[in-house]
Design an enzyme around this catalytic site. Structure first.
Site, PDB file in Angstrom:
ATOM      1  N   ASP A  72       0.853  -1.186   0.000  1.00 15.61           N
ATOM      2  CA  ASP A  72       0.000   0.000   0.000  1.00 15.61           C
ATOM      3  C   ASP A  72       0.894   1.243   0.000  1.00 15.61           C
ATOM      4  O   ASP A  72       1.414   1.624  -1.046  1.00 15.61           O
ATOM      5  CB  ASP A  72      -0.916  -0.084   1.232  1.00 15.61           C
ATOM      6  N   PHE A 125     -10.600   0.072   0.217  1.00 15.58           N
ATOM      7  CA  PHE A 125     -10.184  -0.786   1.320  1.00 15.58           C
ATOM      8  C   PHE A 125     -10.760  -2.179   1.108  1.00 15.58           C
ATOM      9  O   PHE A 125     -11.965  -2.360   1.033  1.00 15.58           O
ATOM     10  CB  PHE A 125     -10.606  -0.217   2.674  1.00 15.58           C
TER      11      PHE A 125
HETATM   12  P1  IMP Z   1       1.827  -0.246   3.922  1.00 15.84           P
HETATM   13  O1  IMP Z   1       2.926  -0.160   4.928  1.00 15.84           O
HETATM   14  O2  IMP Z   1       1.017   1.008   3.889  1.00 15.84           O
HETATM   15  O3  IMP Z   1       2.286  -0.660   2.537  1.00 15.84           O
HETATM   16  O4  IMP Z   1       0.798  -1.274   4.482  1.00 15.84           O
HETATM   17  C1  IMP Z   1       0.831  -2.614   4.246  1.00 15.84           C
HETATM   18  C2  IMP Z   1      -0.118  -3.312   5.200  1.00 15.84           C
HETATM   19  O5  IMP Z   1      -1.299  -2.533   5.415  1.00 15.84           O
HETATM   20  C3  IMP Z   1      -0.600  -4.600   4.606  1.00 15.84           C
HETATM   21  O6  IMP Z   1       0.241  -5.667   4.955  1.00 15.84           O
HETATM   22  C4  IMP Z   1      -1.985  -4.732   5.200  1.00 15.84           C
HETATM   23  O7  IMP Z   1      -1.931  -5.418   6.423  1.00 15.84           O
HETATM   24  C5  IMP Z   1      -2.450  -3.324   5.432  1.00 15.84           C
HETATM   25  N1  IMP Z   1      -3.377  -2.835   4.363  1.00 15.84           N
HETATM   26  C6  IMP Z   1      -3.146  -1.910   3.414  1.00 15.84           C
HETATM   27  N2  IMP Z   1      -4.200  -1.728   2.607  1.00 15.84           N
HETATM   28  C7  IMP Z   1      -5.143  -2.592   3.051  1.00 15.84           C
HETATM   29  C8  IMP Z   1      -6.482  -2.911   2.599  1.00 15.84           C
HETATM   30  O8  IMP Z   1      -7.037  -2.395   1.629  1.00 15.84           O
HETATM   31  N3  IMP Z   1      -7.115  -3.877   3.332  1.00 15.84           N
HETATM   32  C9  IMP Z   1      -6.562  -4.507   4.396  1.00 15.84           C
HETATM   33  N4  IMP Z   1      -5.325  -4.243   4.844  1.00 15.84           N
HETATM   34  C10 IMP Z   1      -4.616  -3.301   4.176  1.00 15.84           C
END
Ligand code: IMP
Ligand code: MG
Length: 183
Positions: free
Chosen positions: A106, A155
């Site tokens: 993300d 989401f």
């Molecule tokens: P980042 O550090 O922002 O890349 O976040 C990664 C983590 O955020 C993932 O491993 C997920 O656990 C959580 N995450 C990000 N987007 C979503 C979503 O749309 N649904 C559920 N979990 C998410």
């Protein structure tokens, strides 16, 4: 939360069948790319547990695996920026061909932190496989080596992904009804 899990889903984004077909292809690609090697799969808990189980069974190579747990999200729907390791590796990865298995890339904050943390442990190689990628949300300069699906900025839950620890057991990936997380 509704009585049935399905009732909280606005739309199915990726069906069980689509996921299965894509995971099989990713497994075949990894099998080809790591021929003659013994990859070490490192699942990032908890979101990756379903994907890890399905992906590794589509890899026709000897391999080993372990899990780490990190937390970067509170109970909300976007990253707070602070990454904390809540469960560290139980195996030494020095000299190993490590493949990090993530549910979704993300902002990229979690993976860029993890990647530099693991690089310091001197693996022979380090790659990332993510089931989902939300490129429009990226804050850190990082990309996956293998990706299942690029998804829009919604989401999503299911197939391991949660909202406030629920919905991980949905067999497909769905968009959560916004009224669920705006409550
Ligand atoms: P980042 O550090 O922002 O890349 O976040 C990664 C983590 O955020 C993932 O491993 C997920 O656990 C959580 N995450 C990000 N987007 C979503 C979503 O749309 N649904 C559920 N979990 C998410
Ligand atoms: Mg999560």
């Amino acid at each position: 939360m509704a009585e049935l899990l399905n009732d909280d889903i606005l739309e199915v984004l990726l069906s069980e069948k689509e996921i299965r077909a894509r995971v099989k292809k990713l497994g075949a690609q990894i099998t080809k790319d790591y021929a003659g090697k013994k990859p070490f799969f490192l699942g990032v808990l908890k979101g990756s547990f379903v994907f890890m189980a399905d992906l590794t069974r589509c890899v026709d190579l000897p391999c080993t695996m372990d899990f780490m747990a990190v937390s970067s999200y509170g109970g909300g729907t976007s990253s707070t920026g602070a990454v904390r390791i809540t469960k560290d590796l139980t195996h030494d990865i020095e000299g190993k061909d490590v493949i990090i298995v993530e549910d979704i890339l993300d902002s990229g904050i979690t993976l860029s932190y993890l990647k530099s943390y693991l690089s310091n442990r001197k693996p022979a190689s380090l790659r990332i496989v993510t089931l989902l990628d939300k490129p429009s949300r990226r804050k850190a300069d990082i990309s996956a080596d293998y990706c299942g699906f690029a998804v829009p900025d919604e989401f999503v839950v299911g197939y391991g992904l949660d909202f406030a620890e629920s919905y991980r057991n949905l067999p497909y990936i769905g968009i959560l009804k916004p009224e669920i997380y705006s409550r």
